[in-house]
Design a protein around this motif. Structure first.
Motif, PDB file in Angstrom:
ATOM      1  N   GLN A 319       0.823  -1.203   0.000  1.00 36.12           N
ATOM      2  CA  GLN A 319       0.000   0.000   0.000  1.00 36.12           C
ATOM      3  C   GLN A 319       0.863   1.262   0.000  1.00 36.12           C
ATOM      4  O   GLN A 319       0.568   2.223  -0.722  1.00 36.12           O
ATOM      5  N   LEU A 323       0.921   4.141  -2.837  1.00 32.97           N
ATOM      6  CA  LEU A 323       0.610   5.535  -2.507  1.00 32.97           C
ATOM      7  C   LEU A 323       1.760   6.467  -2.875  1.00 32.97           C
ATOM      8  O   LEU A 323       1.531   7.599  -3.327  1.00 32.97           O
ATOM      9  N   VAL A 354      -6.980   1.094  -6.266  1.00 32.73           N
ATOM     10  CA  VAL A 354      -6.856   1.507  -4.868  1.00 32.73           C
ATOM     11  C   VAL A 354      -7.693   0.607  -3.960  1.00 32.73           C
ATOM     12  O   VAL A 354      -7.227   0.134  -2.923  1.00 32.73           O
ATOM     13  N   ILE A 359      -7.411  -0.170   0.236  1.00 38.54           N
ATOM     14  CA  ILE A 359      -7.413   1.199   0.758  1.00 38.54           C
ATOM     15  C   ILE A 359      -8.844   1.714   0.816  1.00 38.54           C
ATOM     16  O   ILE A 359      -9.599   1.599  -0.152  1.00 38.54           O
ATOM     17  N   TRP A 363     -10.831   7.411   2.962  1.00 40.03           N
ATOM     18  CA  TRP A 363      -9.468   7.847   3.294  1.00 40.03           C
ATOM     19  C   TRP A 363      -8.743   8.295   2.028  1.00 40.03           C
ATOM     20  O   TRP A 363      -8.037   9.311   2.043  1.00 40.03           O
ATOM     21  N   PHE A 364      -8.930   7.556   0.925  1.00 35.27           N
ATOM     22  CA  PHE A 364      -8.228   7.905  -0.313  1.00 35.27           C
ATOM     23  C   PHE A 364      -8.690   9.261  -0.827  1.00 35.27           C
ATOM     24  O   PHE A 364      -7.896   9.998  -1.418  1.00 35.27           O
ATOM     25  N   PHE A 367      -6.588  11.692   1.059  1.00 30.61           N
ATOM     26  CA  PHE A 367      -5.229  11.600   0.515  1.00 30.61           C
ATOM     27  C   PHE A 367      -5.148  12.325  -0.828  1.00 30.61           C
ATOM     28  O   PHE A 367      -4.223  13.112  -1.082  1.00 30.61           O
ATOM     29  N   SER A 418      -0.673   8.758   5.759  1.00 28.63           N
ATOM     30  CA  SER A 418      -0.492   7.378   5.299  1.00 28.63           C
ATOM     31  C   SER A 418      -0.092   6.462   6.453  1.00 28.63           C
ATOM     32  O   SER A 418      -0.525   5.311   6.523  1.00 28.63           O
TER      33      SER A 418
END
Length: 434
Positions: A319, A323, A354, A359, A363-364, A367, A418
């Protein structure tokens, strides 16, 4: 056509259309048309009409023009000036003093505007002349403003989070909740850097001003109450489960109109200007979303997202490695496209890989917004840089150099998020949302 040949062709069509000056939304439609014709026998016209209509008739998107309109009203009111005057007494004893007003002012205004460019322009019009006249280092004045202006993307109600939620069918209320703690973390990082810089560069700081009388400080603080009240009404109604984001947006517009009228900052001319500007911005975003909706289904027909996700899976990236690669990818994209275009252009391709990597899509989204914030202060296409160039008259690359430390802090924020994903996920998982 084989995917190996089709993918480069679509990239050429996209950048060729953008280089020719075609609007981003129409460039996305052009890429979708080429993809459909080359990879599928499906009726292009029917798919186009269906997806364009479906992409724009999403109820959650109703909040978008309302939040944009609220920001436009506040830009033209006296509330922003009151906010600056109200914050100044609270920073007098901090290392860096009034430089913190840029950070705090941008954080507060972001919570009622949702726009990075509007936040930078509004706070910049007040703080740049004021801080420069008081002898503050021009590089830090511009740098703190460029970095802090990006809060408009992250701190709710964020326009780009609404776009991401609509494009990925994620809860906008949960995305708003997820953006709160990362936004506060970023503001703390910026203020911490200002304090450290002020300690190490005492000679570049102006002489301390006389302490503010307590009565005057209380009076100045009272000028913050309208802005704070509007934030509580808009964001609090969402977090308490009383209103949906769309309903909260209506509350925000109503509150902004009332406050602007009370403070004497609203006339028929400013009302129509705010409405016209909000309409233009909404139409621009709508064209981009429509093009992205069509491109998303066209990419599904080509099979490129599935193949790309499978290829990433075969690489066995962790992950963190995935990222890191995406961070570099989005930083490069940000040098040429604005934030909303980056989100709608890439999310249909990126999100499958993703989610396959385990993930969380909420949350992504945070990010992605953090990384896209970097694009606001990276030349040649950095919207905050353009805004500050207009305000200061300085070269855009010089402004980018002033903003470089805050770009580094954004990278640090991505690394922290992260490593500790609960910074974004804790509030959505513990508070009731609609």
């Amino acid at each position: 056509m084989e995917i190996a040949a089709l993918a480069p062709l679509l990239v050429v069509v996209l950048f060729g259309a953008l280089a020719a000056g075609l609007w981003v939304g129409f460039a996305l439609i052009a890429v979708g048309l080429v993809a459909m014709i080359a990879a599928s026998s499906a009726p292009v016209g029917l798919v186009f009409a269906t997806k364009i209509w479906g992409g724009l008739t999403v109820w959650d998107l109703t909040a978008l023009p309302m939040f944009i309109w609220m920001g436009e009203i506040l830009v033209r009111s006296r509330l922003s000036a009151d906010m600056f005057a109200g914050l100044a007494p609270f920073t007098a004893r901090l290392p860096g003093r009034l430089l913190h007003v840029n950070v705090m002012g941008c954080a507060l205004f972001a919570a009622v505007s949702g726009s990075s460019a509007a936040t930078t322009a509004t706070i910049g019009r007040m703080s740049v002349p004021e801080l420069t006249a008081r002898g503050y280092d021009t590089r830090m004045v511009i740098g703190t403003l460029a970095g802090s202006g990006t809060f408009g993307f992250l701190i709710p109600p964020s326009i780009i989070l609404i776009v991401y939620g609509a494009a990925t069918e994620q809860s906008i209320a949960r995305l708003f909740l997820a953006g709160v703690l990362p936004g506060l973390m970023l503001a703390a990082l910026f203020s911490g850097y200002i304090m450290l810089w002020a300690r190490l560069n005492r000679s570049r700081m102006p002489e301390a001003e006389p302490p503010v009388d307590r009565r005057k400080a209380i009076g100045a603080a009272a000028r913050l109450l309208p802005v704070v009240g509007l934030i509580v009404a808009v964001i609090g109604s969402i977090y308490a489960g009383v209103a949906s984001p769309t309903e909260a947006a209506v509350i925000g517009v109503t509150g902004a109109l009332i406050l602007a009228a009370i403070t004497g900052g609203m006339s028929w001319a400013t009302f129509t200007q705010a409405l016209r500007s909000a309409t233009i911005t909404t139409c621009m975003i709508a064209f981009i979303l429509a093009g992205a909706a069509f491109l998303t289904v066209a990419m599904g027909y080509t099979g490129i997202p599935r193949q790309l996700a499978a290829w990433i899976a075969q690489m066995g990236l962790s992950q963190y490695a995935l990222l890191a690669a995406l961070t570099v990818f989005f930083i490069v994209m940000g040098m040429f496209l604005d934030g909303i275009s980056i989100v709608v252009l890439t999310v249909s391709i990126i999100l499958p890989m993703v989610t396959q990597a385990g993930i969380d899509p909420i949350w992504f989204g945070i990010f992605l917004v953090l990384v896209v914030e970097m694009s606001q202060i990276t030349p040649p296409v950095g919207f905050n840089l353009f805004v500050l160039q207009k305000i200061t008259g300085q070269d855009i690359f010089r402004i980018a150099r002033h903003a470089a430390p805050f770009f580094g802090l954004l990278v640090l924020a991505v690394a922290i998020l992260s490593a500790f994903p609960q910074i974004a996920l804790w509030l959505p998982s513990t508070m009731l949302t609609r």
